[in-house]
Design a protein around this motif. Sequence first.
Motif, PDB file in Angstrom:
ATOM      1  N   SER A  86      24.687  37.475  33.720  1.00  0.00           N
ATOM      2  CA  SER A  86      26.072  37.694  32.810  1.00  0.00           C
ATOM      3  C   SER A  86      27.248  37.305  33.655  1.00  0.00           C
ATOM      4  N   PHE A  87      28.386  37.102  32.913  1.00  0.00           N
ATOM      5  CA  PHE A  87      29.525  37.088  33.435  1.00  0.00           C
ATOM      6  C   PHE A  87      30.348  38.274  32.900  1.00  0.00           C
ATOM      7  N   GLU A  88      30.867  39.178  34.257  1.00  0.00           N
ATOM      8  CA  GLU A  88      31.422  40.560  33.560  1.00  0.00           C
ATOM      9  C   GLU A  88      32.917  40.095  33.387  1.00  0.00           C
ATOM     10  N   LYS A  89      33.468  39.078  33.926  1.00  0.00           N
ATOM     11  CA  LYS A  89      34.967  39.031  33.546  1.00  0.00           C
ATOM     12  C   LYS A  89      35.379  37.680  32.937  1.00  0.00           C
ATOM     13  N   TRP A  90      35.958  37.850  31.751  1.00  0.00           N
ATOM     14  CA  TRP A  90      36.400  36.471  31.206  1.00  0.00           C
ATOM     15  C   TRP A  90      37.476  36.802  30.347  1.00  0.00           C
ATOM     16  N   ASP A  91      38.321  35.943  29.964  1.00  0.00           N
ATOM     17  CA  ASP A  91      39.118  35.985  28.918  1.00  0.00           C
ATOM     18  C   ASP A  91      39.089  34.894  27.907  1.00  0.00           C
ATOM     19  N   ALA A  92      39.502  35.110  26.754  1.00  0.00           N
ATOM     20  CA  ALA A  92      39.552  34.142  25.438  1.00  0.00           C
ATOM     21  C   ALA A  92      40.615  34.217  24.761  1.00  0.00           C
ATOM     22  N   ASP A  93      41.153  32.873  24.346  1.00  0.00           N
ATOM     23  CA  ASP A  93      42.205  32.913  23.743  1.00  0.00           C
ATOM     24  C   ASP A  93      41.837  32.043  22.439  1.00  0.00           C
ATOM     25  N   ILE A  94      41.460  32.887  21.161  1.00  0.00           N
ATOM     26  CA  ILE A  94      40.850  32.462  20.202  1.00  0.00           C
ATOM     27  C   ILE A  94      42.053  32.431  18.934  1.00  0.00           C
ATOM     28  N   THR A  95      41.840  31.184  18.492  1.00  0.00           N
ATOM     29  CA  THR A  95      42.654  30.884  17.029  1.00  0.00           C
ATOM     30  C   THR A  95      41.448  30.113  16.071  1.00  0.00           C
ATOM     31  N   PHE A  96      41.061  30.996  15.075  1.00  0.00           N
ATOM     32  CA  PHE A  96      40.249  30.526  14.363  1.00  0.00           C
ATOM     33  C   PHE A  96      40.294  30.755  12.850  1.00  0.00           C
ATOM     34  N   ASP A  97      39.906  29.667  11.977  1.00  0.00           N
ATOM     35  CA  ASP A  97      39.711  29.774  10.290  1.00  0.00           C
ATOM     36  C   ASP A  97      38.829  29.071   9.808  1.00  0.00           C
ATOM     37  N   GLU A  98      37.817  29.555   9.441  1.00  0.00           N
ATOM     38  CA  GLU A  98      36.674  28.824   9.163  1.00  0.00           C
ATOM     39  C   GLU A  98      37.235  27.632   7.776  1.00  0.00           C
ATOM     40  N   ALA A  99      38.307  28.167   7.152  1.00  0.00           N
ATOM     41  CA  ALA A  99      38.918  27.323   5.873  1.00  0.00           C
ATOM     42  C   ALA A  99      39.708  26.100   6.702  1.00  0.00           C
ATOM     43  N   ASP A 100      40.199  26.484   7.863  1.00  0.00           N
ATOM     44  CA  ASP A 100      41.353  25.801   8.533  1.00  0.00           C
ATOM     45  C   ASP A 100      40.863  25.159   9.917  1.00  0.00           C
ATOM     46  N   LEU A 101      39.491  24.427  10.076  1.00  0.00           N
ATOM     47  CA  LEU A 101      39.195  24.190  11.266  1.00  0.00           C
ATOM     48  C   LEU A 101      39.906  23.282  12.392  1.00  0.00           C
ATOM     49  N   THR A 102      40.589  22.565  11.630  1.00  0.00           N
ATOM     50  CA  THR A 102      41.573  21.588  12.639  1.00  0.00           C
ATOM     51  C   THR A 102      42.470  22.114  12.944  1.00  0.00           C
ATOM     52  N   SER A 103      43.026  23.528  12.705  1.00  0.00           N
ATOM     53  CA  SER A 103      44.095  24.332  13.328  1.00  0.00           C
ATOM     54  C   SER A 103      43.276  25.085  14.254  1.00  0.00           C
ATOM     55  N   SER A 104      42.258  25.217  14.122  1.00  0.00           N
ATOM     56  CA  SER A 104      41.525  26.443  15.273  1.00  0.00           C
ATOM     57  C   SER A 104      41.183  25.787  16.603  1.00  0.00           C
ATOM     58  N   SER A 105      41.223  26.548  17.451  1.00  0.00           N
ATOM     59  CA  SER A 105      41.045  26.448  19.034  1.00  0.00           C
ATOM     60  C   SER A 105      40.750  27.595  19.596  1.00  0.00           C
ATOM     61  N   VAL A 106      39.873  27.175  21.129  1.00  0.00           N
ATOM     62  CA  VAL A 106      39.298  28.443  21.773  1.00  0.00           C
ATOM     63  C   VAL A 106      39.567  28.008  23.175  1.00  0.00           C
ATOM     64  N   GLU A 107      40.054  28.759  23.860  1.00  0.00           N
ATOM     65  CA  GLU A 107      40.196  28.589  25.367  1.00  0.00           C
ATOM     66  C   GLU A 107      39.536  29.824  26.234  1.00  0.00           C
ATOM     67  N   VAL A 108      38.606  29.485  26.969  1.00  0.00           N
ATOM     68  CA  VAL A 108      37.886  30.753  27.500  1.00  0.00           C
ATOM     69  C   VAL A 108      38.180  30.443  29.183  1.00  0.00           C
ATOM     70  N   VAL A 109      38.662  31.461  29.845  1.00  0.00           N
ATOM     71  CA  VAL A 109      38.661  31.284  31.323  1.00  0.00           C
ATOM     72  C   VAL A 109      37.638  32.438  31.970  1.00  0.00           C
ATOM     73  N   ILE A 110      36.706  31.856  32.631  1.00  0.00           N
ATOM     74  CA  ILE A 110      35.835  32.898  33.168  1.00  0.00           C
ATOM     75  C   ILE A 110      35.797  33.012  34.865  1.00  0.00           C
ATOM     76  N   THR A 111      35.974  34.206  35.104  1.00  0.00           N
ATOM     77  CA  THR A 111      35.947  34.481  36.631  1.00  0.00           C
ATOM     78  C   THR A 111      34.413  34.137  37.298  1.00  0.00           C
ATOM     79  N   MET A 112      34.339  33.511  38.066  1.00  0.00           N
ATOM     80  CA  MET A 112      32.944  32.812  38.364  1.00  0.00           C
ATOM     81  C   MET A 112      32.329  34.062  39.614  1.00  0.00           C
ATOM     82  N   GLU A 113      33.164  34.578  40.112  1.00  0.00           N
ATOM     83  CA  GLU A 113      32.502  35.671  40.990  1.00  0.00           C
ATOM     84  C   GLU A 113      32.212  36.931  40.443  1.00  0.00           C
TER      85      GLU A 113
END
Length: 192
Positions: free
Chosen positions: A53-80
């Motif tokens: 598993s990865f123990e450290k990560w951050d996620a910036d989530i904008t999501f709406d199943e009724a508005d998928l074109t405006s949805s976005s996800v960005e995840v940053v994982i600390t590899m160590e």
Amino acid sequence: MIAQLSRVSALACALLVAGGAMSGTHAAQWQVDPAASSLTFEASVFGSSVPGSFEKWDADITFDEADLTSSSVEVVITMESATTNDATRDSSLVSDDWFAVTAHPQARLASTAFRNTGDGTFEMDADLTMRGQTQAITLPFALEDLGDGSVRAVGTVTVDRTDYGIGQGDFTSGATVGVDVPISIDISAKPK
């Protein structure tokens, strides 16, 4: 193995971001509950399963199943932060043969599109970057309404670690460490 961990982390984050929202009038921002969420992977070493598993990560989530074109996800994982609960194996994951964390301390997942595939299931197209290599992936996931305003996203995708240069030298062939790495997410999130 490190490549497998990295892909799991990226996939998990992507699914978390994508799966963390319910429908509304505008794409909503979501806050991940770290205590109820995980980004995991499963490596194959000499044919035996090695979970991680990865123990450290951050996620910036904008999501709406009724508005998928405006949805976005960005995840940053600390590899160590990759762990398989084996100190010797984990110390090799951060080396230049695997994640090369000195040169590439983070992996990133950035969504490019979402599709509703019916019955509470979705697909997220995303760019996954590890060790400076970017590949397009598709992450299938299911959304579950937890009944308290929170949602849960669960999904798995399999990536080829060699696409990212993970596993150098003797590890390139897949003879000792498998090339295909399943990455799973189990993400709980609530509106911000």
